[in-house]
Write an enzyme that holds these catalytic residues in place. Sequence first.
Site, mmCIF file in Angstrom:
data_model
loop_
_atom_site.group_PDB
_atom_site.id
_atom_site.type_symbol
_atom_site.label_atom_id
_atom_site.label_comp_id
_atom_site.label_asym_id
_atom_site.label_seq_id
_atom_site.Cartn_x
_atom_site.Cartn_y
_atom_site.Cartn_z
ATOM 1 N N SER A 19 0.837 -1.198 0.000
ATOM 2 C CA SER A 19 0.000 0.000 0.000
ATOM 3 C C SER A 19 0.873 1.249 0.000
ATOM 4 O O SER A 19 2.073 1.187 0.215
ATOM 5 C CB SER A 19 -0.887 0.008 1.244
ATOM 6 O OG SER A 19 -0.101 0.304 2.387
ATOM 7 N N LYS A 20 0.221 2.352 -0.250
ATOM 8 C CA LYS A 20 0.906 3.636 -0.271
ATOM 9 C C LYS A 20 1.645 3.896 1.047
ATOM 10 O O LYS A 20 2.743 4.420 1.058
ATOM 11 C CB LYS A 20 -0.142 4.725 -0.515
ATOM 12 C CG LYS A 20 0.401 6.135 -0.443
ATOM 13 C CD LYS A 20 -0.696 7.147 -0.666
ATOM 14 C CE LYS A 20 -0.497 8.434 0.137
ATOM 15 N NZ LYS A 20 0.813 8.681 0.684
ATOM 16 N N ARG A 21 1.029 3.477 2.127
ATOM 17 C CA ARG A 21 1.639 3.658 3.446
ATOM 18 C C ARG A 21 3.018 2.994 3.558
ATOM 19 O O ARG A 21 3.913 3.517 4.191
ATOM 20 C CB ARG A 21 0.738 3.078 4.542
ATOM 21 C CG ARG A 21 -0.590 3.768 4.689
ATOM 22 C CD ARG A 21 -0.557 4.894 5.715
ATOM 23 N NE ARG A 21 -1.727 5.759 5.544
ATOM 24 C CZ ARG A 21 -1.693 6.879 4.834
ATOM 25 N NH1 ARG A 21 -0.587 7.289 4.241
ATOM 26 N NH2 ARG A 21 -2.781 7.627 4.720
ATOM 27 N N ASP A 79 5.637 5.162 2.037
ATOM 28 C CA ASP A 79 5.983 6.288 2.907
ATOM 29 C C ASP A 79 6.854 5.814 4.072
ATOM 30 O O ASP A 79 7.844 6.450 4.430
ATOM 31 C CB ASP A 79 4.702 6.928 3.481
ATOM 32 C CG ASP A 79 3.840 7.538 2.374
ATOM 33 O OD1 ASP A 79 4.389 7.755 1.277
ATOM 34 O OD2 ASP A 79 2.652 7.782 2.601
#
Length: 537
Positions: free
Chosen positions: A276-278, A281
Amino acid sequence: MSERKRRVRFAPSPTGPLHMGGVRTALYNYLYAKQAGGDFIIRIEDTDSQRLVPGAEQYIINSLKWCGIYPDEGVDAGGAIVEVPSARHPHAPYRQSQRKPIYRQYAEQLIKNGYAYYAFDSGEELDAKRKESEANKSTFIYNYQTRKELKNSLTMPSEQVQELLATTSNWTIRFKNPEDEIVTMDDLIRGHIEVNTNTLDDKVLWKAIDELPTYHLANIVDDHLMEITEVIRGEEWLPSLPLHYLLYKAFGWTNTQPRFAHLSLLLKPDGKGKLSKRDGDRLGFPVFPLKWVNPEGEISRGYCEDGYYPQAFINMLSLLGWNPGTEQELFTLDELIQAFSLDRVIKSGAKFNPDKAKWFNQQYLRQQTDTQLAEQFIPILQDKGIGIVKGNTDAQNGASSANIYPFSYVEALCALIKERAHFVTDFWEICSYFFIAPTTYSPVDVKKFYNADTKAIMEKAYARIQTIDTSDVHVIEEELTGYIKENGWKMGTVMNTLRLFFVGEAKGLGIAEIIYFIGKPEALRRIKIALETIPVG
RNA sequence: GGUCGGUUCGUCUAACGGUUAGGACUCAAGAUUUUCAUUCUUGCAAUAGGGGUUCGAUUCCCCUACCGACUACCA
């Protein structure tokens, strides 16, 4: 039907930026189509009016373009979704929200033939049913058993149904799942699969909430109308495959039904679960091909902006869940088209490895010519206030007080530093001292290399360098090493002290190369400044 | 909970039922080098567990465990 021209589609939902897993799905579709000499079609599945994100559609198209994936159908030369049919785009519009009348007609056909029905249950009523079942440790399924007790056109008098349809808008169309039938399916990647229809829900095909079809209806109708021969999509669709088989059967389209291939998911590098995008990051890597700014203004980095070559990105992605059966790892897009095969797609999920992604980019960076690298580096240099003039004037000894350098200087420098970088964006960090003198000196290296002895040596070296012909790297090299040896100095100590003076710390390229590039006057100037400013410890 | 899918080095993966289970990334060591990096060499490291079938299972079957997806009027 095996004689049909191969036609595959990538059908994203514009609810946000395209994830790298989505790029992989698009890529596999594209490779499959191109190898077979078939068509690769883009279709926008925007039947969820609630989650539509402005800009997402264009972002998806731009991302595929950056990757070098050009659709045969669905997107025009200007990069817009085609809305009006033409010879090249006969099935327009390619945006599902603009095809509503088509779906409505097919939904009604299903009802007429007894494969679907109107349902009037509210969301709250169904939620209550589900909660109730959960409390009894069972699962509520809207199927042949429960639909007898629910509000729908199967249980209500037809006059009442007609009245509700005419006077309210709170109705849906549901698929009427057959009772106790085994659906047998074949997946190109997973093989034979069987499911009993009793475990299936009567899925909603037409939504009341926005009066649009759901994915299931729109997808089957469009794949049929657009003459899709293979559906290559993510594993998350596997549970709805029985429904899709049943829908093809209900429509009477089984003889042209596409073959299905369900791809495994891309997993996060550590721990469990899908990428996921998380994770990006958290672990410091992009998950999107291009930079994305969401409507709230939040920025997500992209592979493009991080300095990845699209070819490297695609190459890396291609090998995440597929392998050629040989030990070749580097593939151009054309080579991938040649080598790709659904037979060699892996069933299990693949954890993304950011280190390997960097490695791929390094391989592609090394394939670039020095001229190409220089061209890629120049925008970064200009950003740092370094001016570049085209041409070959005074290529060497180029350091100038005006901070303007010839193209050939950058080009020659790239030849030296490209082995040391994974990205062109690393270049400045690696070679900034070729353009600007150090302003600080690493305390650790000062302590290690600078003392009364080396200060004395540097003073002598200053005088000696003045006499060296610095127009030839080899001459500098020989003069310098010869000078150090004849004085009986230690090579490492002298060279590193010079490096400290030129670079600001004990790292970097060969001393002869540094002197050659920055030129004699600048080399002398840096020695002088260092001798004057660094205190002797 | 239910349905479906999956399981080979830390990671990506290879291996007609017969291999010392191979390669790549990462990591470690050594060599080269004026530093760093590069390069080269070497090394560490895997068939989830248990039953079958078989002369022989990573490979075929079953069970268990674990992981994942789905279980919306989202796709």
